[in-house]
Design a protein around this motif. Sequence first.
Motif, PDB file in Angstrom:
ATOM      1  N   MET A  89      21.001  93.850  69.555  1.00  0.00           N
ATOM      2  CA  MET A  89      21.497  93.649  68.178  1.00  0.00           C
ATOM      3  C   MET A  89      23.004  93.393  68.147  1.00  0.00           C
ATOM      4  SD  MET A  89      19.304  96.416  65.958  1.00  0.00           S
ATOM      5  CE  MET A  89      19.170  97.707  67.181  1.00  0.00           C
ATOM      6  N   GLY A 137      33.253 102.311  62.170  1.00  0.00           N
ATOM      7  CA  GLY A 137      32.060 102.586  62.985  1.00  0.00           C
ATOM      8  C   GLY A 137      32.185 101.885  64.319  1.00  0.00           C
ATOM      9  N   ILE A 141      26.675  99.237  68.277  1.00  0.00           N
ATOM     10  CA  ILE A 141      26.837  97.887  67.703  1.00  0.00           C
ATOM     11  C   ILE A 141      28.287  97.670  67.272  1.00  0.00           C
ATOM     12  CG2 ILE A 141      26.117  96.388  65.804  1.00  0.00           C
ATOM     13  CD1 ILE A 141      23.350  97.741  65.937  1.00  0.00           C
ATOM     14  N   TRP A 159      37.466 102.421  63.725  1.00  0.00           N
ATOM     15  CA  TRP A 159      37.498 103.808  63.233  1.00  0.00           C
ATOM     16  C   TRP A 159      36.173 104.496  63.532  1.00  0.00           C
ATOM     17  CZ3 TRP A 159      35.279 106.344  58.654  1.00  0.00           C
ATOM     18  CH2 TRP A 159      35.868 107.590  58.366  1.00  0.00           C
ATOM     19  N   SER A 162      34.833 110.564  66.283  1.00  0.00           N
ATOM     20  CA  SER A 162      35.538 111.160  67.435  1.00  0.00           C
ATOM     21  C   SER A 162      36.506 110.108  68.007  1.00  0.00           C
ATOM     22  CB  SER A 162      34.506 111.560  68.493  1.00  0.00           C
ATOM     23  OG  SER A 162      33.677 110.455  68.793  1.00  0.00           O
ATOM     24  N   LEU A 191      30.403  99.173  59.568  1.00  0.00           N
ATOM     25  CA  LEU A 191      29.260  99.335  60.476  1.00  0.00           C
ATOM     26  C   LEU A 191      29.011 100.815  60.735  1.00  0.00           C
ATOM     27  CD1 LEU A 191      29.696  96.287  62.851  1.00  0.00           C
ATOM     28  CD2 LEU A 191      27.658  96.870  61.533  1.00  0.00           C
ATOM     29  N   LEU A 192      29.015 101.568  59.639  1.00  0.00           N
ATOM     30  CA  LEU A 192      28.760 103.016  59.711  1.00  0.00           C
ATOM     31  C   LEU A 192      27.299 103.279  59.376  1.00  0.00           C
ATOM     32  CD1 LEU A 192      31.908 104.101  57.692  1.00  0.00           C
ATOM     33  CD2 LEU A 192      31.468 104.725  60.080  1.00  0.00           C
ATOM     34  N   THR A 198      29.388 109.453  54.809  1.00  0.00           N
ATOM     35  CA  THR A 198      29.812 108.041  54.728  1.00  0.00           C
ATOM     36  C   THR A 198      29.425 107.392  53.403  1.00  0.00           C
ATOM     37  OG1 THR A 198      27.760 107.243  55.727  1.00  0.00           O
ATOM     38  CG2 THR A 198      29.587 107.693  57.236  1.00  0.00           C
ATOM     39  N   GLY A 220      26.490  97.109  57.270  1.00  0.00           N
ATOM     40  CA  GLY A 220      26.105  98.472  57.679  1.00  0.00           C
ATOM     41  C   GLY A 220      24.973  99.001  56.811  1.00  0.00           C
ATOM     42  N   ARG A 221      25.315  99.650  55.735  1.00  0.00           N
ATOM     43  CA  ARG A 221      24.323 100.166  54.800  1.00  0.00           C
ATOM     44  C   ARG A 221      24.868  99.996  53.384  1.00  0.00           C
ATOM     45  NH1 ARG A 221      20.980  99.545  57.856  1.00  0.00           N
ATOM     46  NH2 ARG A 221      19.449 100.949  58.761  1.00  0.00           N
ATOM     47  N   ASP A 249      25.256  92.346  53.268  1.00  0.00           N
ATOM     48  CA  ASP A 249      23.917  92.186  53.860  1.00  0.00           C
ATOM     49  C   ASP A 249      23.013  93.370  53.533  1.00  0.00           C
ATOM     50  OD1 ASP A 249      22.129  90.679  55.636  1.00  0.00           O
ATOM     51  OD2 ASP A 249      22.328  92.363  57.016  1.00  0.00           O
ATOM     52  N   MET A 274      19.725  90.541  57.063  1.00  0.00           N
ATOM     53  CA  MET A 274      19.299  89.722  58.209  1.00  0.00           C
ATOM     54  C   MET A 274      20.341  89.697  59.319  1.00  0.00           C
ATOM     55  SD  MET A 274      21.728  87.487  57.575  1.00  0.00           S
ATOM     56  CE  MET A 274      21.609  85.971  58.506  1.00  0.00           C
ATOM     57  N   ALA A 275      21.400  90.531  59.205  1.00  0.00           N
ATOM     58  CA  ALA A 275      22.535  90.401  60.123  1.00  0.00           C
ATOM     59  C   ALA A 275      22.112  90.538  61.586  1.00  0.00           C
ATOM     60  CB  ALA A 275      23.604  91.433  59.784  1.00  0.00           C
ATOM     61  N   ALA A 276      21.303  91.537  61.887  1.00  0.00           N
ATOM     62  CA  ALA A 276      20.930  91.761  63.298  1.00  0.00           C
ATOM     63  C   ALA A 276      19.505  92.303  63.381  1.00  0.00           C
ATOM     64  CB  ALA A 276      21.921  92.721  63.953  1.00  0.00           C
ATOM     65  N   TYR A 309      22.989 110.780  62.214  1.00  0.00           N
ATOM     66  CA  TYR A 309      22.912 109.516  62.958  1.00  0.00           C
ATOM     67  C   TYR A 309      22.778 109.801  64.457  1.00  0.00           C
ATOM     68  CZ  TYR A 309      27.888 110.027  64.242  1.00  0.00           C
ATOM     69  OH  TYR A 309      29.090 110.467  64.728  1.00  0.00           O
TER      70      TYR A 309
HETATM   71  P1  NDP Z   1      25.814 104.244  66.029  1.00  0.00           P
HETATM   72  O1  NDP Z   1      24.989 105.339  65.492  1.00  0.00           O
HETATM   73  O2  NDP Z   1      25.756 103.903  67.476  1.00  0.00           O
HETATM   74  O3  NDP Z   1      27.359 104.554  65.704  1.00  0.00           O
HETATM   75  C1  NDP Z   1      27.811 105.027  64.474  1.00  0.00           C
HETATM   76  C2  NDP Z   1      29.332 104.976  64.453  1.00  0.00           C
HETATM   77  O4  NDP Z   1      29.787 105.450  63.180  1.00  0.00           O
HETATM   78  C3  NDP Z   1      29.959 105.885  65.525  1.00  0.00           C
HETATM   79  O5  NDP Z   1      31.112 105.282  66.058  1.00  0.00           O
HETATM   80  C4  NDP Z   1      30.340 107.136  64.717  1.00  0.00           C
HETATM   81  O6  NDP Z   1      31.443 107.862  65.234  1.00  0.00           O
HETATM   82  C5  NDP Z   1      30.745 106.491  63.396  1.00  0.00           C
HETATM   83  N1  NDP Z   1      30.655 107.475  62.309  1.00  0.00           N
HETATM   84  C6  NDP Z   1      29.572 108.119  61.837  1.00  0.00           C
HETATM   85  N2  NDP Z   1      29.925 108.949  60.841  1.00  0.00           N
HETATM   86  C7  NDP Z   1      31.262 108.839  60.696  1.00  0.00           C
HETATM   87  C8  NDP Z   1      32.217 109.447  59.857  1.00  0.00           C
HETATM   88  N3  NDP Z   1      31.863 110.353  58.937  1.00  0.00           N
HETATM   89  N4  NDP Z   1      33.515 109.105  59.982  1.00  0.00           N
HETATM   90  C9  NDP Z   1      33.888 108.190  60.919  1.00  0.00           C
HETATM   91  N5  NDP Z   1      33.031 107.565  61.752  1.00  0.00           N
HETATM   92  C10 NDP Z   1      31.732 107.886  61.638  1.00  0.00           C
HETATM   93  O7  NDP Z   1      25.512 102.968  65.131  1.00  0.00           O
HETATM   94  P2  NDP Z   1      25.446 101.413  65.530  1.00  0.00           P
HETATM   95  O8  NDP Z   1      26.784 100.935  65.939  1.00  0.00           O
HETATM   96  O9  NDP Z   1      24.297 101.179  66.448  1.00  0.00           O
HETATM   97  O10 NDP Z   1      25.031 100.795  64.129  1.00  0.00           O
HETATM   98  C11 NDP Z   1      25.857 100.971  62.984  1.00  0.00           C
HETATM   99  C12 NDP Z   1      25.069 100.742  61.711  1.00  0.00           C
HETATM  100  O11 NDP Z   1      24.791  99.348  61.549  1.00  0.00           O
HETATM  101  C13 NDP Z   1      23.672 101.392  61.697  1.00  0.00           C
HETATM  102  O12 NDP Z   1      23.732 102.751  61.319  1.00  0.00           O
HETATM  103  C14 NDP Z   1      22.952 100.577  60.675  1.00  0.00           C
HETATM  104  O13 NDP Z   1      23.144 101.209  59.433  1.00  0.00           O
HETATM  105  C15 NDP Z   1      23.681  99.217  60.678  1.00  0.00           C
HETATM  106  N6  NDP Z   1      22.829  98.125  61.152  1.00  0.00           N
HETATM  107  C16 NDP Z   1      22.567  97.083  60.304  1.00  0.00           C
HETATM  108  C17 NDP Z   1      21.790  96.026  60.700  1.00  0.00           C
HETATM  109  C18 NDP Z   1      21.581  94.847  59.821  1.00  0.00           C
HETATM  110  O14 NDP Z   1      20.815  93.939  60.168  1.00  0.00           O
HETATM  111  N7  NDP Z   1      22.231  94.782  58.663  1.00  0.00           N
HETATM  112  C19 NDP Z   1      21.178  95.986  62.039  1.00  0.00           C
HETATM  113  C20 NDP Z   1      21.557  97.107  62.886  1.00  0.00           C
HETATM  114  C21 NDP Z   1      22.341  98.139  62.444  1.00  0.00           C
HETATM  115  P3  NDP Z   1      31.357 108.569  66.694  1.00  0.00           P
HETATM  116  O15 NDP Z   1      31.393 107.408  67.682  1.00  0.00           O
HETATM  117  O16 NDP Z   1      32.564 109.395  66.747  1.00  0.00           O
HETATM  118  O17 NDP Z   1      30.049 109.302  66.727  1.00  0.00           O
END
Ligand code: NDP
Length: 309
Positions: A89, A137, A141, A159, A162, A191-192, A198, A220-221, A249, A274-276, A309
């Motif tokens: 993705m 995020g 991804i 951002w 951690s 991309l959170l 969040t 993201g969402r 998206d 439809m992004a990924a 998550y």
């Molecule tokens: P991950 O679960 O691998 O990573 C989430 C990231 O968000 C991490 O870096 C995490 O920080 C950070 N995060 C979570 N909560 C917080 C917070 N409160 N403050 C700061 N940072 C925060 O997700 P992916 O990268 O795999 O995917 C991201 C999102 O993309 C998915 O959750 C999904 O919603 C969306 N998505 C959308 C798609 C589409 O087609 N539109 C397809 C695929 C995904 P840390 O690293 O410190 O844990």
Amino acid sequence: MRVLVHIDEAETWREALAQRLPDAEIVTSSDDSGTPVDYLAVWKPPESLLENHPHLKGIVNLGAGVDALLNNPGLPRDVPIVKLRDAGMGPLMADYVRYGVLHFQRDFDRYRIQQTDAQWRERPLTDKADWPVGILGLGAIGAHVACTLADDGFPVHGWSRSPKALDGVTCHHGDDGLASLLGAVNTLVTLLPDTPSTRHIINADTLAQLPAGASLVNPGRGTLVDEAALLEALGDGPEEGRLRGALLDAFPEEPLPANSPLWSHPRVLITPHMAAPTPVRDAADQVAELIRAMENGDPVETIDPQAGY
Ligand code: NDP
């Protein structure tokens, strides 16, 4: 070992997993007779499916976002949940975000409006090096997207919760980190995951911290964005507001209702989640690996239901 698959195109997934796990019996939810299974490999399963299978060795979420699964009242407690991490993705998402960033950096939004008046006017070019991009995020991804845009030549700020270190990316974390990122970027990309901390992170306050004329890309969402604050920042006419435009998206309600003001907003681009999309081949490799690891008792990265998550 029995694995039950629930997703659109379940038969394609069943075949892909059967090839990769030849010793397992793989069934789809349409053949579910209630016979106990060891693992579920699912995307947005109905509550009844989860209730029928309370005794599991593990659940594999067939996507990156686990919000729908965690919010399912039928979810059994104390069952390890794993999710797809990148699984093909990342490159698709990087293309989507690159398109969104270029849309604003190369003025495609403004040329589209000029075209409605047959206006031939070249605008001065802003170099990529002068177009900082912020990625909220830095997960599997998000980190891929951040590094891709940095390789493209954009200054990239990221951002996460951690602290992180990524080549070519200025990494921030925590509340102070968010404020310094917001003040520095021309395009903000979200991309959170959808979690209690969040939700509505893009609100009147955070939008006001962006430089005037910034743009938003949200694959993201939908719940990350307070829609009323977004519309307010965009302004309601063709004239650019504080926020220049948005590529969206993901929406809190999908499909986006026909009466949403976002559909007809002149500076909003809408795509139907439809992004990924999950590429079955790459993802099936990862699902098979995860199931094999859980079966062997090897460590796997499970999701944290508290963090969401
Ligand atoms: P991950 O679960 O691998 O990573 C989430 C990231 O968000 C991490 O870096 C995490 O920080 C950070 N995060 C979570 N909560 C917080 C917070 N409160 N403050 C700061 N940072 C925060 O997700 P992916 O990268 O795999 O995917 C991201 C999102 O993309 C998915 O959750 C999904 O919603 C969306 N998505 C959308 C798609 C589409 O087609 N539109 C397809 C695929 C995904 P840390 O690293 O410190 O844990």
